[in-house]
Structures are given as C-alpha cells and as structure tokens.
Design a protein around this motif. Structure first.
Motif: not given
Length: 147
Positions: A109, A112-113, A116, A119-120, A139
């Motif tokens: 987790d 992954t955070a 993220e 990715r953004k 992405t």
C-alpha cells in the motif's frame, strides 16, 4: 522481504516509441547497472539520452501535498518515508538527478501510494525491479487510433 524499484522519467518520444517494447529499455538499464560492462560509457550516454532530469521541486510538492496530513509520513532532504500501519506497509522514496529509488517492505500500500503520486504527475515514468526482473510504465500510454 524488501522490494526495490528504480524509476526513471523517460523522454516522451522514446516512451511512445518503446511503449510495447519496454523490455528493450529494461535490458539497457539492466546492463547499465553493471559498471564493469564492456560498453558502460556508451550505455551511460544512451541512458542519459532517453531519460529526463527529474523535476525535483514539482515531485516534492506533489508528494508533500499528497501525504501532508498523514501521521506516518516523514520528510527528509530529497527523501520521504510513508507507513501504513493497518496493512503493515512501509516505503521510502529517494530522489536523485535522473533516478527515483523506491523501497517497500510489508504490504504494498505505501509504495502504491507513491506510485500513484508519480503516475498523476507524469505518464512517462518507468519502474524497474532488477531483482525480480520486472518492469512497467506507471501509466499506460494511450495510443492514437486512426479510423
């Protein structure tokens, strides 16, 4: 068991051209990991050519704003740590000129955070785990459809 990822920001044209053939980019970086490689200087030039310098301030702002109100978030110089107690997940991210190093332990987790947030920020990050010989774009790059 600790997981370690090397993450590079790939030039847009290279990423678009090699999206379906990321294994070729992975092999280049795998060879580059061995300073004793006979063609190391040439590999270094290729890596510098296909990667972009990291926008450190932009990365720091994005990470800090994403986790500022998280109690288990720690900030250092070009380094951040995140723990998610519920899933016993911990991750540490370090930033260099052209490389982001991400280490995770326990659940996935926390890492992954971090993924993220990256990715953004930009669709052209490529993450590679040389120990498990795994790699992937953070992405999926959209391909143009011609009718």
């Amino acid at each position: 068991m600790m997981r370690k990822y090397d993450i590079y920001l790939i030039e847009k044209e290279v990423a678009n051209h090699y999206y379906q053939r990321a294994g070729l980019i992975f092999q280049l970086f795998k060879d580059f990991q061995q300073p004793s490689h006979i063609q190391y200087d040439e590999l270094k030039k290729q890596v510098e050519y296909i990667t972009k310098p990291l926008p450190i301030e932009e990365l720091e702002d994005a990470i800090e704003s994403a986790f500022l109100h998280t109690t288990a978030f720690f900030k250092g110089e070009k380094q951040y740590k995140l723990s998610i107690l519920k899933t016993q997940s911990r991750a540490r991210i370090k930033m260099y000129d052209r490389l982001i190093s991400l280490e995770g332990i326990g659940g996935v987790d926390a890492e992954t955070a971090f993924f993220e947030v990256l990715r953004k920020l930009n669709p052209y990050f490529l993450a590679m785990d040389f120990t498990k010989e795994q790699y992937g774009w953070l992405t999926p790059i959209k391909t143009k459809k011609f009718i």
